[in-house]
Design a protein around this motif. Structure first.
Motif, PDB file in Angstrom:
ATOM      1  N   ARG A 109       6.321   5.816   4.587  1.00  0.00           N
ATOM      2  CA  ARG A 109       7.687   5.091   3.988  1.00  0.00           C
ATOM      3  C   ARG A 109       8.039   3.941   4.920  1.00  0.00           C
ATOM      4  O   ARG A 109       8.375   4.429   6.223  1.00  0.00           O
ATOM      5  N   GLU A 144       4.816   0.191   4.082  1.00  0.00           N
ATOM      6  CA  GLU A 144       4.111  -0.288   3.042  1.00  0.00           C
ATOM      7  C   GLU A 144       3.487  -1.814   3.035  1.00  0.00           C
ATOM      8  O   GLU A 144       2.335  -2.130   2.551  1.00  0.00           O
ATOM      9  N   ASN A 164       0.652  -1.217   0.177  1.00  0.00           N
ATOM     10  CA  ASN A 164       0.101   0.124   0.054  1.00  0.00           C
ATOM     11  C   ASN A 164       0.797   1.147  -0.036  1.00  0.00           C
ATOM     12  O   ASN A 164       1.424   1.606   1.031  1.00  0.00           O
ATOM     13  N   HIS A 165       0.914   1.908  -1.262  1.00  0.00           N
ATOM     14  CA  HIS A 165       1.758   2.979  -1.186  1.00  0.00           C
ATOM     15  C   HIS A 165       1.204   4.027  -0.478  1.00  0.00           C
ATOM     16  O   HIS A 165       2.030   5.259  -0.639  1.00  0.00           O
TER      17      HIS A 165
END
Length: 255
Positions: free
Chosen positions: A7, A10, A2-3
């Motif tokens: 950070r 994901e 899941n972008h």
């Protein structure tokens, strides 16, 4: 993967569907029906951008994200919209860009999201209203921003009058925040007392704060494994180590 996650999370954190997801989906469907304007606003860290972008990815219309820089002029607004919709960065005369933009936004229905809407200048807000009020317009405008978004939108009486749907994102409390965070990652399956202490002292009911806490905790677990140790569970000792790793930005009091 899941972008939309922070950070480093994901592949780690799960999407948490709070009641706000239902609110956004419902209000967005209404706004789309009439090619209207919708506002999604709230305190920073409440997860409003994550929720909105997730819901947008689950509906059928194409959408474009326009991130607001500070001090946007009317011409800047036209250029930003033009580049977002046409995937181009060539700079044309304002009239040419505006005419082509109007033609495009009178065609296939779509959604345009203004991210950072609290930074809209009065001129930029009026330019949005000018483009969106046209009888031939087939696009839905979504204004995404912080708690001052409503005040910013009010700088343009026309734009304010176009708002037909709104969702206010707030910090979660009580069982809502416990359920949401525990669904985010199994690391948070901890006793209520420890959970409440972390939330009260650090995370303040903000899902983004909990995501930042999770990222730091997983980092410390990974360091332990690299040292040949068992990864620590989330207990008071690990919680204190995570808090020490997270930034605390203090500002001096004005005199």
């Amino acid at each position: 993967m899941n972008h939309l996650m922070l950070r480093g999370l994901e592949d780690e954190a799960h999407t948490v569907r709070t009641p706000a997801f239902t609110d956004i989906t419902t209000q967005l469907a209404f706004a789309k029906t009439f090619h209207g304007t919708m506002v999604v606003a709230g305190e920073h860290g409440t997860g409003k951008r994550f929720a909105l972008m997730t819901c947008l990815g689950e509906q059928d219309l194409p959408f474009h994200l326009v991130t607001m820089p500070p001090a946007v002029s009317a011409k800047d607004m036209v250029r930003l919209l033009y580049e977002a919709v046409h995937d181009e960065d060539d700079v044309f005369a304002l009239r040419d860009m505006q005419d082509e933009l109007i033609e495009t936004l009178s065609g296939t229905p779509r959604i345009i999201v203004i991210d950072g809407a609290e930074q809209l200048t009065a001129a930029a807000a009026e330019q949005l209203h000018y483009l969106h009020r046209r009888v031939t317009a087939t696009w839905t405008l979504v204004l995404l921003g912080g708690p001052d978004t409503a005040r910013t939108v009010a700088t343009s009486a026309g734009l304010r009058g176009e708002v037909i749907a709104a969702v206010e994102m707030r910090p979660l409390t009580g069982s809502e925040i416990r359920s949401a965070v525990r669904a985010m990652h199994q690391l948070f399956l901890i006793p209520d007392q420890l959970f409440e202490a972390i939330d009260k002292q650090v995370c303040k009911g903000m899902l983004k704060n909990w995501a930042c806490f999770l990222r730091a905790a997983l980092y410390l677990q990974r360091l332990a494994v690299e040292r040949g140790e068992d990864p620590p569970f989330l207990d008071p000792q690990l919680a204190r180590a995570v808090v020490q790793l997270m930034p605390t930005l203090k500002t001096s009091k004005r005199r």
